[in-house]
Motif scaffolding. Structure first.
Motif, short mmCIF file in Angstrom:
data_model
loop_
_atom_site.label_atom_id
_atom_site.label_comp_id
_atom_site.label_asym_id
_atom_site.label_seq_id
_atom_site.Cartn_x
_atom_site.Cartn_y
_atom_site.Cartn_z
N ILE A 16 9.08 17.95 -41.83
CA ILE A 16 7.86 17.75 -41.04
C ILE A 16 6.86 16.98 -41.90
CG2 ILE A 16 5.96 18.84 -39.79
CD1 ILE A 16 7.72 21.26 -39.35
N SER A 17 6.45 15.83 -41.42
CA SER A 17 5.48 15.01 -42.14
C SER A 17 4.35 14.61 -41.21
CB SER A 17 6.15 13.76 -42.73
OG SER A 17 6.81 13.03 -41.71
N VAL A 18 3.20 14.35 -41.79
CA VAL A 18 1.99 14.02 -41.03
C VAL A 18 1.40 12.73 -41.57
CG1 VAL A 18 -0.33 14.76 -40.38
CG2 VAL A 18 1.52 16.45 -40.55
N GLY A 19 1.10 11.81 -40.66
CA GLY A 19 0.41 10.59 -41.03
C GLY A 19 -1.01 10.59 -40.48
N GLN A 20 -1.97 10.12 -41.26
CA GLN A 20 -3.38 10.08 -40.85
C GLN A 20 -3.99 8.73 -41.21
OE1 GLN A 20 -4.94 13.63 -42.89
NE2 GLN A 20 -5.40 14.48 -40.88
N GLY A 21 -5.03 8.39 -40.43
CA GLY A 21 -5.79 7.20 -40.74
C GLY A 21 -5.18 5.91 -40.23
N TYR A 22 -4.76 5.89 -38.97
CA TYR A 22 -4.24 4.66 -38.37
C TYR A 22 -5.40 3.77 -37.94
CZ TYR A 22 0.29 7.03 -38.19
OH TYR A 22 1.45 7.68 -38.52
N GLN A 47 3.55 13.92 -26.77
CA GLN A 47 4.53 14.65 -27.58
C GLN A 47 5.89 14.47 -26.93
OE1 GLN A 47 3.77 18.82 -27.96
NE2 GLN A 47 5.58 19.20 -29.19
N GLN A 48 6.83 13.97 -27.69
CA GLN A 48 8.18 13.73 -27.17
C GLN A 48 9.21 14.28 -28.15
OE1 GLN A 48 10.51 9.71 -26.74
NE2 GLN A 48 9.28 9.97 -24.88
N VAL A 49 10.17 15.01 -27.58
CA VAL A 49 11.27 15.56 -28.37
C VAL A 49 12.57 14.97 -27.85
CG1 VAL A 49 12.45 17.63 -29.17
CG2 VAL A 49 9.99 17.70 -28.75
N ASN A 50 13.29 14.27 -28.72
CA ASN A 50 14.60 13.71 -28.37
C ASN A 50 15.68 14.47 -29.14
OD1 ASN A 50 13.58 11.62 -26.67
ND2 ASN A 50 12.98 10.50 -28.51
N GLU A 80 14.48 15.16 -32.89
CA GLU A 80 13.37 14.41 -33.47
C GLU A 80 12.16 14.52 -32.55
OE1 GLU A 80 14.58 10.41 -34.13
OE2 GLU A 80 15.97 10.93 -35.78
N GLU A 81 11.06 14.89 -33.15
CA GLU A 81 9.82 15.10 -32.39
C GLU A 81 8.73 14.19 -32.95
OE1 GLU A 81 6.76 18.77 -31.30
OE2 GLU A 81 8.01 18.85 -33.09
N LEU A 82 7.97 13.59 -32.05
CA LEU A 82 6.84 12.76 -32.45
C LEU A 82 5.63 13.14 -31.62
CD1 LEU A 82 5.50 10.38 -33.91
CD2 LEU A 82 6.43 8.86 -32.15
N HIS A 120 5.53 14.15 -37.39
CA HIS A 120 6.93 13.79 -37.24
C HIS A 120 7.78 14.98 -37.69
CE1 HIS A 120 5.87 9.37 -37.14
NE2 HIS A 120 4.77 9.91 -37.67
N SER A 121 8.64 15.45 -36.80
CA SER A 121 9.51 16.59 -37.14
C SER A 121 10.96 16.21 -36.87
CB SER A 121 9.14 17.82 -36.30
OG SER A 121 7.80 18.19 -36.48
#
Length: 992
Positions: A545-551, A444-447, A479-481, A503-504
């Motif tokens: 805030i969005s979420v990606g799934q199924g990589y 988790q990284q917040v820039n 921005e957070e990932l 992703h935030s």
């Protein structure tokens, strides 16, 4: 606004370059030394021209150089000494000996926001902390540097994790709204005249009880000149609705204006930090003994599937999980560089800094930030036009974690398996446990980047009348990932989980324009200052805030284009507008009687059309009774005496935006909308009425200075989310409740010069606050959900608990009182009220100086109750570790034990569940902490005279070194959160 600031910056640079390019005529160079009556040099003496701008300051050896003209007069001024004015004429060297000022209390300049005053003349309650007290502390956030230094100001570091927001309350809690997402108790923060949205930036991965990241983190502590806290109505009413909870003014450093001479100040420190406290937990033999006795008490046998700790794991293995999960040493590095130069009309300071911290957690966690700042001042030759431009910019990167290693460290059995298997992979021990280091892969990284820019323009229209304009712009982008790969899970579940990412993005921007007219006049013994102004502010914020799934592969995580499914969880845009008209009238007679009138009419977009405007104002007065003839002639030991009082109203609009409107969101299917909020256009402003009286005296040539204040703040018309029955389809509706919250208290300050000789000095500063918070009125509270949270006549910060009645001598389990004897336990049985607020708090600071050596240390003391570790502990006998205190467990009838018998059955669990919600879970959490310890040494002028340097200082600093407490837990302030880090830093400062 951006175009305006770019234009102003270009103009400022042009003024700098052009002013240096124009040669000065008729000038001569003058030099000299400034000393005291003991013939000791005085560094930092301000030397200015009497009738025009510009000047310089003395170096560490009391020396100065300055370009002057024969008709000039120089003013030599330094805090605590009598000011002297000397005509230059044809002199090339002027050496000055300054005499100590018998009454120097009033020389301290105080920033009151829209105007400045002195400590002597102020009518309001304002506390100030200077750069010397905070700049060497190895903290990221400036609020942490205030702990223990101000009466009436509570700063609580809720976690030792770097970058997380600290909480601050000025003279107590005024609002019923105190949740992280809806906090009505935040003070107003202003950096160089620009209001800052200081609400913590919420992150997606941190636990819900973590406050979030503080936007003030990107400020450079080395660039802060002072922090003033405005507390009473006289000081805050001019800010109207924004000043209800107090005002924090942060002022950055301005150029000194040394003529034609470039000055460089470089500072570097490095060190390390560690967790300041760990709990004493059961070792393996003690833990297994507890578990085995639990089975014996229950008449059961452990199973392979359910009890691997006593059946399958190594019975001789021992791991100190606190040492493994938060016992690392975090390295700290900080570098700062400042350049300043100028002439009689234009000067600037340009600075930059870098700060990096590691983490006490295992893995590659840490925090780093880089900052840059510029401050430029310019005056016209006729001294009519004045300009000050400042910009502070910072970027930071915070590598966080989305789970708590601290909680795992306190609960994992001491014989839990190895973290890695023989191949270096995470060890899941045949799926018998959850490996705590799986969190390493949940990166988790917040820039963030933060810009705060301000320009003040002033033009003298006629003598005594100035037209001013304050322009400000601030922006925050975060921005957070969060990456959550499959390998964070036990391999046996891989078929049922998907890799995902969150992703935030948070964007905040605001601008402010404040035109003002300022008038000053003096007629004999009568002095008048008048101020009238307008304020226009616009703030925009957005959250996505969005979420990606199924990589398909771990390397693709974070690229939403590679995700099988993308969904948007939050997409929010808010536009907040604010405007006001404000004014001030300050008068004094013979500089002995002072009156200060302030008023403001506010308008806020957070209210309905008919409720948007409200009026606020205050009056403050002061009487310097020490200036009366009687005291001057008859009371020789009294050097300074002042009585002051104030009364006024401030307000609050700290509520969510658009609460007066019906709001809708689209459905997941096509063509639909659903309501998300009920409309209520009739709620209006909270009102905070503030009253204060105070006395300040200086005795024995001001070597003893005492201040005593009493205050009472009453906040009414409380703005809350009114709870609604579930049948309405909504949880709350925004409304005013007939509740009144009162904060009263006493504040004491004491400054003493204990010893003062030629080479040695010892000074002490003590502050003490005795606060009292109370809900004095709430009509119909029984008809609201607040009846289970608050009680009329009690503080807001209370716990309503069951009554603990010891251990049942027959069963050996905890027992609580069934008040209505109905055989069940609910809120009707919660009759014990515990105040979790501070009963009183204090700070004691001592400073010793001997020639070039300075030693200072600050003790912080807090008297309070708090939930202990017991409130969050597992049931004794279950498969979680416990503190060693649990060894005092009930063994049989007649035992006078502190803990119930070891057991894993349902009655034992329910008894423990009820007990941790009783007064058994609250205990004394008072503490005495050595907050800071600093040692520095200034090299003598002789030691560096051949180097060409102006000064060299070596220093060492310690933070959170010792804590004395009887509290059962990691930290009496943060409970089970990571305790404040104990830090040691060593550094060097060079001026040339």
């Amino acid at each position: 606004m951006k175009f305006l600031f770019r234009s102003c910056l270009r103009l400022s640079i042009f003024l700098v370059l052009s002013s240096w390019a124009i040669p000065c005529t008729g000038q001569q160079q003058i030099s000299g030394t400034v000393t005291n009556t003991d013939n000791m040099p005085i560094p930092g003496v301000n030397i200015t021209f009497k009738n025009k701008p510009g000047g310089t300051t003395t170096n560490f050896d009391g020396e100065y150089e300055l370009n002057v003209q024969a008709q000039d007069s120089l003013v030599f001024a330094y805090l605590g000494y009598q000011t002297q004015t000397i005509a230059v004429a044809n002199q090339s060297q002027i050496n000055i000996t300054l005499q100590e000022e018998e009454n120097s209390l009033g020389d301290l300049v105080i920033n009151a926001g829209y105007y400045t005053t002195t400590d002597r003349e102020r009518t309001g309650s304002i506390e100030k902390v200077s750069a010397e007290e905070i700049e060497l502390q190895p903290v990221v956030n400036p609020l942490q540097a205030l702990q223990g230094r101000m009466p009436g100001v509570e700063v609580v570091q809720q976690s030792g994790v770097t970058g997380l927001a600290a909480s601050i309350q000025i003279r107590g809690q005024n609002s019923l709204r105190n949740s992280p997402g809806n906090n009505g108790n935040q003070p107003l923060f202003i950096v160089d005249g620009v209001p800052i949205n200081s609400s913590p930036v919420r992150t997606s991965g941190l636990l819900t009880n973590v406050p979030g990241l503080d936007p003030l983190n990107v400020l450079n502590l080395a660039n802060i000149e002072s922090i003033e806290v405005l507390k009473d109505a006289d000081a805050t009413a001019i800010y109207g609705s924004r000043g209800a909870n107090g005002v924090v003014l942060i002022t950055t450093k301005k150029p000194k204006g040394q003529q034609g001479k470039l000055q460089v100040n470089a500072r570097l420190y490095a060190g390390f930090s560690q967790a300041s406290h760990k709990m004493e937990l059961l070792n393996t033999s003690q833990y297994l003994q507890m578990r085995q006795q639990a089975f014996a008490n229950d008449g059961e046998e452990p199973t392979l599937a359910g009890d691997p700790d006593v059946t399958r794991w190594d019975q001789n293995r021992y791991t100190d999980w606190q040492e493994v999960l938060f016992g690392n040493t975090a390295e700290v590095t900080n570098m700062n560089l400042a350049l300043s130069a100028g002439d009689a009309y234009t000067s600037f300071i340009l600075g930059g800094g870098y700060h990096k911290e590691g983490s006490v957690f295992p893995g590659d966690f840490g925090y780093q930030k880089a900052t840059a700042n510029i401050n430029l001042t310019h005056r016209s030759k006729d001294n009519k036009l004045k300009l000050n431009f400042s910009t502070n910019y910072g970027v930071d990167q915070n590598d966080l974690f989305n789970d708590s290693f601290v909680g795992l460290a306190l609960t994992l059995p001491p014989n839990a398996p190895e973290l890695y298997d023989s191949d270096g992979n995470l060890n899941w021990e045949e799926s018998t446990w959850s490996n705590p280091l799986a969190n390493h892969y949940k990166t988790q990284q917040v820039n963030s980047n933060n810009l705060m820019s301000n320009m003040n323009l002033s033009y003298r229209l006629v003598e005594g009348l100035d037209l001013k304009t304050n322009l400000g712009y601030a922006s925050l982008n975060s921005e957070e990932l969060i990456k959550n790969p499959i390998r964070t899970y036990d391999p046996q579940y891989w078929a049922n989980v998907q890799a995902s990412s969150t992703h935030s993005t948070v964007n905040r921007s605001s601008w402010i324009i404040e035109p003002q007219l300022v008038y000053e006049t003096q007629r004999g013994n009568f002095n008048l200052e008048a101020l009238a102004g307008l304020s226009f502010q616009n703030t925009r914020s957005s959250t996505l805030i969005s979420v990606g799934q199924g990589y398909s592969h771990e390397s693709l995580i974070g690229n939403l284009a590679a995700a099988d499914q993308v969904r948007v969880n939050v997409n929010e845009n808010i536009d907040y507008r604010y405007m006001a008209a404000f004014g001030r009238l300050g008068v004094n007679w013979k500089e002995k009687y002072f009156l200060n009138f302030t008023g403001r009419r506010d308008g806020s977009s957070r209210f309905g059309r008919d409720k948007r405007f409200a009026n606020f104002g205050a009056i403050g007065g002061a009487w310097l009774f020490s200036e009366e003839t009687f005291f001057k002639e008859k009371v020789e030991w009294l050097n300074f005496g002042k009585l002051r009082a104030s009364y006024g109203t401030t307000g609050s609009d700290q509520i969510p935006d658009y609460g007066y409107l019906d709001t809708y969101q689209p459905t997941t299917g096509p063509g639909g909308l659903y309501a998300t909020q009920l409309v209520n256009p009739d709620y209006s402003w909270e009102v905070n009425k503030k009253l204060e009286t105070a006395v300040e005296v200086g005795l024995l040539e001001n070597r003893l200075q005492v201040g005593v204040s009493w205050y009472r703040n009453r906040s009414s018309n409380q703005l809350v989310g009114y709870p609604l029955p579930a049948t309405t389809g909504f949880a709350t509706v925004q409304a005013n409740l007939p509740a009144v919250v009162e904060n009263t208290g006493w504040e004491f300050s004491l400054s003493t010069t204990n010893i003062k000789t030629k080479n040695f000095q010892w000074q002490s500063n003590i502050n003490l606050t005795i606060p009292q918070n109370k809900l004095i009125e709430f009509d119909g509270i029984e008809e609201t959900a607040y009846q289970n949270i608050y009680r009329v006549g009690e503080p807001l910060d209370i716990a309503i608990l069951f009554q603990y009645e010891g251990i049942d001598p027959e069963t050996g389990f905890y027992q609580i009182r069934d008040v209505n004897e109905d055989g069940s336990y609910n809120y009707d049985d919660r009759i014990v009220i515990k105040n979790l607020g501070r009963k009183y708090y204090a700070g004691i600071n001592n400073t010793f100086t001997y020639k070039g050596v300075a030693l200072s240390f600050l003790w912080q003391y807090v008297q309070q109750d708090n939930y202990t570790y017991f409130a969050q502990s597992g049931t004794p006998g279950f498969n979680v570790n416990q503190p060693v205190e649990v060894l005092d467990a009930w063994q049989g009838p007649g035992d006078n034990s502190s803990f119930q018998q070891y057991s894993q059955n349902i009655p034992a669990f329910m008894a423990h569940y009820n007990a941790i919600r009783s007064d058994r879970a609250v205990d004394d959490a008072s503490f005495l902490r050595l907050k800071t310890l600093s040692l520095s040494y200034n090299l003598s002028p002789k030691a560096i005279e051949k180097t060409g340097l102006q000064g060299v200082r070596l220093f060492a600093h310690g933070q959170n070194l010792l804590t004395f407490t009887n509290y059962l837990g990691l930290d009496p302030e943060g409970g089970l959160a990571l305790p404040p880090l104990r830090s040691f830093t060593f550094g060097l400062e060079v001026k040339f």
